[in-house]
Design a protein around this motif. Structure first.
Motif, PDB file in Angstrom:
ATOM      1  N   UNK A 178      -8.419  18.197 -13.494  1.00 18.30           N
ATOM      2  CA  UNK A 178      -7.017  18.350 -13.000  1.00 18.30           C
ATOM      3  C   UNK A 178      -6.461  16.922 -13.555  1.00 18.30           C
ATOM      4  N   UNK A 179      -6.907  15.715 -13.017  1.00 18.07           N
ATOM      5  CA  UNK A 179      -6.430  14.990 -13.344  1.00 18.07           C
ATOM      6  C   UNK A 179      -6.092  14.357 -14.838  1.00 18.07           C
ATOM      7  N   UNK A 180      -7.221  14.855 -15.567  1.00 17.64           N
ATOM      8  CA  UNK A 180      -7.002  14.724 -17.065  1.00 17.64           C
ATOM      9  C   UNK A 180      -6.009  15.368 -17.855  1.00 17.64           C
ATOM     10  N   UNK A 181      -5.963  16.614 -17.266  1.00 19.78           N
ATOM     11  CA  UNK A 181      -4.739  17.552 -17.670  1.00 19.78           C
ATOM     12  C   UNK A 181      -3.498  17.180 -17.321  1.00 19.78           C
ATOM     13  N   UNK A 182      -3.455  16.573 -16.078  1.00 12.61           N
ATOM     14  CA  UNK A 182      -2.048  16.326 -15.531  1.00 12.61           C
ATOM     15  C   UNK A 182      -1.627  14.864 -16.355  1.00 12.61           C
ATOM     16  N   UNK A 227     -16.988  22.086 -18.392  1.00 12.69           N
ATOM     17  CA  UNK A 227     -17.681  22.317 -17.168  1.00 12.69           C
ATOM     18  C   UNK A 227     -16.785  22.957 -15.918  1.00 12.69           C
ATOM     19  N   UNK A 228     -15.595  22.253 -15.991  1.00 14.02           N
ATOM     20  CA  UNK A 228     -14.381  22.855 -15.125  1.00 14.02           C
ATOM     21  C   UNK A 228     -14.179  24.234 -15.336  1.00 14.02           C
ATOM     22  N   UNK A 251     -12.416  32.435 -10.607  1.00 16.93           N
ATOM     23  CA  UNK A 251     -11.094  32.600 -10.126  1.00 16.93           C
ATOM     24  C   UNK A 251     -10.020  32.681 -11.055  1.00 16.93           C
ATOM     25  N   UNK A 252     -10.385  33.021 -12.269  1.00 17.31           N
ATOM     26  CA  UNK A 252      -9.484  33.163 -13.627  1.00 17.31           C
ATOM     27  C   UNK A 252      -8.643  34.360 -13.150  1.00 17.31           C
ATOM     28  N   UNK A 307       1.910  25.975 -16.820  1.00 15.76           N
ATOM     29  CA  UNK A 307       0.532  25.722 -17.273  1.00 15.76           C
ATOM     30  C   UNK A 307      -0.072  24.878 -16.148  1.00 15.76           C
ATOM     31  N   UNK A 308       0.480  23.759 -15.545  1.00 17.01           N
ATOM     32  CA  UNK A 308       0.326  22.838 -14.830  1.00 17.01           C
ATOM     33  C   UNK A 308      -0.223  23.348 -13.633  1.00 17.01           C
ATOM     34  N   UNK A 309       0.624  24.388 -13.213  1.00 23.00           N
ATOM     35  CA  UNK A 309       0.293  25.017 -11.886  1.00 23.00           C
ATOM     36  C   UNK A 309      -0.860  25.966 -11.873  1.00 23.00           C
ATOM     37  N   UNK A 310      -1.273  26.893 -13.214  1.00 21.71           N
ATOM     38  CA  UNK A 310      -2.449  27.295 -13.164  1.00 21.71           C
ATOM     39  C   UNK A 310      -3.670  26.419 -13.211  1.00 21.71           C
ATOM     40  N   UNK A 311      -3.637  25.270 -13.729  1.00 19.96           N
ATOM     41  CA  UNK A 311      -4.806  24.095 -13.794  1.00 19.96           C
ATOM     42  C   UNK A 311      -5.006  23.712 -12.412  1.00 19.96           C
ATOM     43  N   UNK A 312      -4.022  23.495 -11.655  1.00 18.60           N
ATOM     44  CA  UNK A 312      -4.324  23.020 -10.238  1.00 18.60           C
ATOM     45  C   UNK A 312      -4.599  23.949  -9.435  1.00 18.60           C
TER      46      UNK A 312
END
Length: 73
Positions: free
Chosen positions: A31-35, A51-52, A59-60, A68-73
């Motif tokens: 999540x941190x890397x994505x954001x 891995x994530x 939960x897909x 997109x950021x909301x889906x990742x978090x």
């Protein structure tokens, strides 16, 4: 003062807790890397992403956000 005894259930609980902590760190790191928009070509970033992605596969599409950021978090 009573003596402390180690039992199988305590060590099994410790193992489960350590595995859960590792999984949480992997998910949080992704999540941190994505954001922070980490370089996806980097091997470490790719490993953490894979891995994530595997850990979160159950939960897909559980929630459907437009961003997109909301889906990742």
């Amino acid at each position: 003062m009573s003596p402390r005894y180690r039992t199988g259930s305590n060590s099994a609980g410790t193992v489960v807790a350590v595995i859960a902590d590792i999984m949480a760190v992997i998910l949080g790191l992704w999540i941190l890397m994505y954001l922070l928009d980490a370089n996806r070509a980097n091997d470490l970033v790719q490993f953490v992403h894979d891995a994530a992605n595997w850990l979160a596969s159950w939960s897909r599409d559980l929630f459907t956000f437009d961003e997109a950021w909301a889906r990742v978090v």
